[in-house]
Scaffold this motif. Structure first.
Motif, short mmCIF file in Angstrom:
data_model
loop_
_atom_site.label_atom_id
_atom_site.label_comp_id
_atom_site.label_asym_id
_atom_site.label_seq_id
_atom_site.Cartn_x
_atom_site.Cartn_y
_atom_site.Cartn_z
N VAL A 113 -8.21 -14.20 -9.16
CA VAL A 113 -8.58 -12.82 -9.48
C VAL A 113 -7.89 -11.84 -8.53
N TYR B 100 -4.29 -11.55 -9.41
CA TYR B 100 -4.11 -10.73 -10.62
C TYR B 100 -4.04 -9.24 -10.25
N PHE C 160 -0.40 -6.30 -9.95
CA PHE C 160 -0.19 -4.98 -10.53
C PHE C 160 0.02 -3.91 -9.48
N ALA D 202 -2.99 -0.10 -9.13
CA ALA D 202 -4.08 -0.74 -9.88
C ALA D 202 -5.24 -1.10 -8.96
N ARG E 227 -7.20 2.01 -8.25
CA ARG E 227 -7.99 2.43 -9.42
C ARG E 227 -9.23 1.57 -9.58
N VAL E 228 -9.06 0.25 -9.37
CA VAL E 228 -10.23 -0.62 -9.44
C VAL E 228 -11.23 -0.22 -8.36
N LEU F 35 -13.03 2.83 -9.44
CA LEU F 35 -13.97 2.54 -10.53
C LEU F 35 -15.22 1.86 -9.98
N TYR G 188 -12.92 -8.11 -2.52
CA TYR G 188 -11.86 -8.31 -3.51
C TYR G 188 -10.78 -7.24 -3.37
N ALA H 147 -16.48 -12.15 -11.14
CA ALA H 147 -15.03 -12.36 -11.23
C ALA H 147 -14.52 -11.92 -12.60
N LEU I 193 -14.35 -8.23 -12.56
CA LEU I 193 -13.20 -7.75 -11.79
C LEU I 193 -11.90 -7.93 -12.56
N LEU I 194 -11.80 -9.04 -13.29
CA LEU I 194 -10.61 -9.25 -14.13
C LEU I 194 -10.50 -8.14 -15.16
N ALA J 249 -11.85 -5.14 -15.03
CA ALA J 249 -11.57 -3.86 -14.36
C ALA J 249 -10.10 -3.78 -13.96
N THR J 250 -9.56 -4.87 -13.44
CA THR J 250 -8.15 -4.87 -13.03
C THR J 250 -7.23 -4.71 -14.24
N HIS J 251 -7.59 -5.40 -15.30
CA HIS J 251 -6.78 -5.28 -16.52
C HIS J 251 -6.76 -3.83 -16.99
N ALA K 59 -7.29 -1.22 -15.19
CA ALA K 59 -6.59 -0.40 -14.19
C ALA K 59 -5.07 -0.54 -14.32
N SER K 60 -4.62 -1.64 -14.87
CA SER K 60 -3.17 -1.85 -14.97
C SER K 60 -2.57 -1.15 -16.20
N LEU L 88 -7.75 4.31 -17.05
CA LEU L 88 -9.09 4.49 -16.49
C LEU L 88 -9.36 5.94 -16.08
#
Lengths: 361, 511
Positions: free
Chosen positions: A130, A133, A137, A141, A144-145, A148, A281, B438, B441-442, B444-446, B448-449, B458
């Motif tokens: 995770v 991932y 980006f 990214a 932004r996460v 959020l 994270y 997790a 978070l995946l 959210a990251t997706h 955000a990308s 977002l």
């Protein structure tokens, strides 16, 4: 896809520092703090805050002098080509160790608080994948996460500070001034180094030069340190100084003692651990990106993204192999001292050299 | 001879050009202008192709048209009657007619429903008069975006009607339309609508460039155009917002966005699109900022309940049961006693079944869909519980997940949410609450990308912009309303001056 600096807005950079400080202070640093400082454990974070602010000021000055460029850009000018290569190689190694340490810490947090019955390989793989991932980006990214997740993290922090009060005995924080100053400073060093690990990302996230950015950065450090101090103080007030020294994550366990009337769930420590996983994270993926970015500059110069999965797998393997507490503690020490030396010490020297050269010219 | 040549044409189409030339050269005795002859050869294979000699004893002018696309009444009224009344036909008789300058233009016009009026051989004696049978349904209430209060107009399949609808809303000189033709064979018009002094500089050329790059025979719908525009994105989330409502499209372009209308499609595409826009309903349906905030918040949270509730439940019942209070844990264990499967398998099974039912009913006509719903809910659902194949708790969670995915008000966005609940569920089954977070978070990251036309998906949550959140995404929920949302980077950030207006107060009458 050039391994350029983080072109982040002032507030975005400050949020990343806030996350890094918040994650590292109560989780990584207090391992020596509670046994040594007892009821003054919370105050042991103050020297760290002061030194963190000094480090941030130096990095800010350096970045401003370099016209808002990152160390990847102004390094060769100040250190020469070979010097910059060596310095960035060291930074690459440092951030790689940082990724391993931080991944190991969040896996340990998850393993201890959330999934004690699962083999540690499962949380290692899940969290490693995770964070990779997100790092893939890039910093935009990740930020932004982080922004959020503020809608989850900030209310959770308020709850974490508000709820355990019902179980506290403030007398456990007294009497005042019983810890010798020397001990205070000695154990505060660990926390100052933790703060250095939080601010050293300014190397790659150069300042914009505006007053607002400086103000945001100071507020981020103050807010991170204040929250950490309150959480540590609450944990001591709930468990007492002696018991706190034996608990892995005292502020999480402090929430586990809370049962709130109408909520369908109780023992909210699990929920706090989840929130801390979220905070961690953001920081871990930032360090992973920093490592990949430095590696991209060193090796490929253009494409840093392929390095992210490679580094993530390496971190996962390292965490899976170095399960022993000795190796882990040694890595943490390397990471903290390295961050202080390379992330704050060298830039301060560079700032001085830069100032002298400028004066000479 | 013509039969011989026709047979040869049919046998060997490769040499059709040569054969056409040969036919044209050798048959001057027909008396038709060459252009008519060429049209006869190019379009004559169509059984609906007609050539009428309108003059006495079969002489010109010649009327060339396709019977299937021509409105016979208009043809008689606007072409044949004036011709019969005129002694010497001339171009002045049809002032609205277009004047094609080359054969392909004339040919295209005829294919679109024009009648070609050939007065002579040179192109300056060609006319094309529109007598097309433009079939279009009347403007009606949108079927996918209903509003309780507010305008009931929806786009239709006719692009000019759609543009007229927007013009009625926005009779302003700054409202601009740029058109592009796409579809190598369908020749569909695509209109890019924007407000000149509001839209972000560079956005319209970027979109026009994307549209011009489309290489295809035809596009069935505007959503297909959207796929071309976001080519390369493997995301499950739509990066272009479709809307059936002219008022919504107009509101969007007044904020600094761009609306794309495609011929033969009743959906306009709004660009850029962000996550929160898909959760936004019509402003006018809700009274006041507090109700707006409440309803929108409910919809937003409810949509993601569908993604996270199944996984959360599985995590709590399998790996992390400590936070469950003892009475709740006992109630859950009693309801699950005797069930043969682990809760994760049960939940996965039920989610798949419910999704299958959703898909089965979505495309069926009303009666069949209702019947399927009854079979799905009453028979299979109740029987599964009665046969101890699923617990009531799992049934409730899976039903809530499906209901939640429809809270978005956007059908296509609901698909994305429905897909994402599966990885979250699987991760939760493996690692409990850790896997659940997790998965979050995946996701959210997706999100955000992603970017839509250069704007982070977002926004304004990330990058966090409270002003944009107040003025745009949350709409009337907060002040100030006199600013345009900065998310779209409008040239003119001011929507209107606040002005005194009618002042109302709690419990008081407006002055």
């Amino acid at each position: 896809m050039t391994p350029g600096p983080m072109r982040l807005a002032d507030a975005e950079r400050a949020w990343l520092v806030f996350y890094a400080a918040l994650w590292a202070l109560p989780v990584v640093s207090p391992r020596d703090l509670f046994p040594a400082m007892g009821r003054w454990g919370w105050a042991g974070l103050l020297p760290g805050l002061v030194l963190g602010l000094v480090g941030a000021a130096c990095l800010w000055t350096l970045g401003t002098r370099a016209s808002g460029r990152s160390v990847l850009e102004y390094g060769p000018e100040l250190l020469g080509r070979a010097g910059a290569w060596v310095y960035i190689l060291l930074l690459f190694a440092l951030f790689s160790v940082g990724a391993v340490v931080n991944l190991g810490a969040i896996v340990n947090l998850a393993h201890v608080t959330l999934v004690p019955n699962l083999p540690s390989l499962i949380p290692t793989v899940i969290l490693g994948a995770v964070t990779a991932y997100a790092a893939y980006f890039g910093p935009e990214a990740i930020v932004r996460v982080a922004q959020l997740l503020l809608f989850v993290v900030l209310p959770a922090l308020v709850i974490m500070i508000a709820l355990p009060w019902i179980n506290t005995r403030p007398g456990q924080l007294l009497p005042l001034w019983t810890v010798p100053w020397g001990q205070w400073w000695h154990h505060g060093v660990g926390d100052s180094l933790t703060m250095a690990s939080a601010v050293c990302l300014l190397l790659f996230a150069p300042p914009s030069g505006g007053r607002r950015g400086r103000r945001d950065l100071v507020w981020a450090l103050l807010a991170g340190a204040w929250t950490a101090m309150v959480l540590v103080a609450l944990a001591i007030a709930v468990f007492g100084p002696n018991l706190t020294a034996w608990i892995n994550y005292p502020f999480i366990d402090a929430m586990s003692t809370v049962t709130w009337g109408w909520l369908p769930l109780h023992r909210l420590g699990h929920m706090v651990a989840l929130v801390w996983e979220v905070i961690a994270y953001v920081s871990t993926s930032t360090y992973l990106w920093l490592a990949a970015s430095a590696g991209g500059w060193l090796f490929a110069r253009r494409r840093w993204r392929p390095l992210v999965p490679v580094l993530a797998v390496a971190a996962m393997v390292a965490d899976a192999l170095f399960v022993g507490p000795d190796v882990g503690a040694r890595l943490v020490t390397i990471w903290l001292w390295g961050a202080a030396a390379l992330g704050v010490g060298v830039p301060v020297c560079l700032a001085v050299v830069g100032a002298l050269r400028g004066r000479g010219a | 001879m013509l039969r011989e040549y026709s047979a040869a044409i049919m046998e060997d189409a490769v040499h059709i050009g040569d054969l056409c030339d040969a036919v044209i050269r050798r048959l001057p005795q027909w008396g038709e202008p060459l252009v008519v002859l060429q049209l006869r050869l190019n379009l004559g294979a169509d059984s609906e192709f007609r050539v009428d000699a309108a003059g006495p004893d079969g002489s010109g002018p010649w009327l060339v048209y396709l019977d299937s696309v021509v409105d016979r009444q208009r043809f008689h009224r606007e072409v044949l009657q004036p011709l019969a009344a005129a002694r010497t036909p001339s171009a002045a008789m049809w002032p609205a007619a277009i004047r094609p300058t080359a054969l392909p233009d004339l040919q295209s016009a005829i294919l679109e429903g024009y009648v070609g009026i050939i007065l002579g051989n040179p192109p300056d004696q060609w006319l094309a008069h529109d007598v097309g049978r433009h079939r279009a349904r009347s403007v009606a209430e949108p079927s996918t975006e209903k509003a309780l209060v507010g305008p009931k107009e929806g786009f239709v399949e006719h692009i000019n009607t759609n543009l007229a609808l927007m013009r009625e809303w926005l009779p302003d000189e700054s409202f601009q339309i740029r058109t592009v033709e796409i579809g190598r064979r369908s020749h569909q018009t695509v209109a890019v609508c924007y407000v000149r002094d509001v839209v972000r500089p560079g956005l319209v050329p970027r979109i026009l460039k994307g549209l011009r790059r489309i290489r295809t025979d035809f596009v069935r719908d505007s959503l297909e155009v959207a796929e071309y525009l976001v080519q390369g994105s493997a995301s499950t989330f739509p990066l272009v917002e479709p809307t059936e409502r002219p008022d919504r499209a107009v509101a969007a372009i007044l904020e600094g966005r761009v609306a794309i209308l495609v011929e033969r499609s009743p959906f306009a595409l709004l660009l850029p699109a962000t996550l929160l826009e898909f959760h936004k309903d019509s402003d006018s349906a809700l009274p006041g900022p507090i109700v707006t905030a409440f309803v929108r918040g409910l919809r937003l949270v409810g949509s993601y309940v569908g993604v996270f509730l199944p996984g959360f439940l599985v995590a709590l019942l399998t790996v992390n049961s400590a936070p469950l209070r003892p009475p709740l844990a006992l109630a859950v264990s009693q309801s699950r006693s005797g069930l043969p499967y682990p809760v994760a398998t049960e939940m996965l099974f039920m989610l798949v079944v419910v999704d299958v039912f959703t898909e089965a009913t979505a495309q069926q006509p009303g009666g069949v869909g209702n019947a399927l719903t009854i079979v799905g809910t009453l028979i299979i659902g109740q029987m599964a519980v009665a046969a101890r194949l699923a617990s009531e708790l799992v049934m409730i969670a899976s039903a809530a997940a499906v209901i939640g995915s429809f809270l978005t008000l956007r059908y296509h966005f609901g698909h994305a949410l429905r897909i994402w609940k599966y990885p979250v569920l699987l991760l939760s089954a493996v690692a409990g609450l850790l896997g659940w977070v997790a998965g979050g978070l995946l996701l959210a990251t997706h999100l955000a990308s992603l970017k839509s036309a250069g704007v982070p998906y977002l926004a304004p949550l990330g990058p966090l912009n409270l002003r944009a959140l107040a003025t745009g995404a949350w709409g009337r929920a907060a002040r100030p309303r006199d600013r345009r949302p900065p998310t779209w980077k409008p040239q003119d950030p001011t929507r209107s001056s606040p002005g005194p207006g009618l002042r109302g107060s709690n419990g008081g009458d407006p002055e």
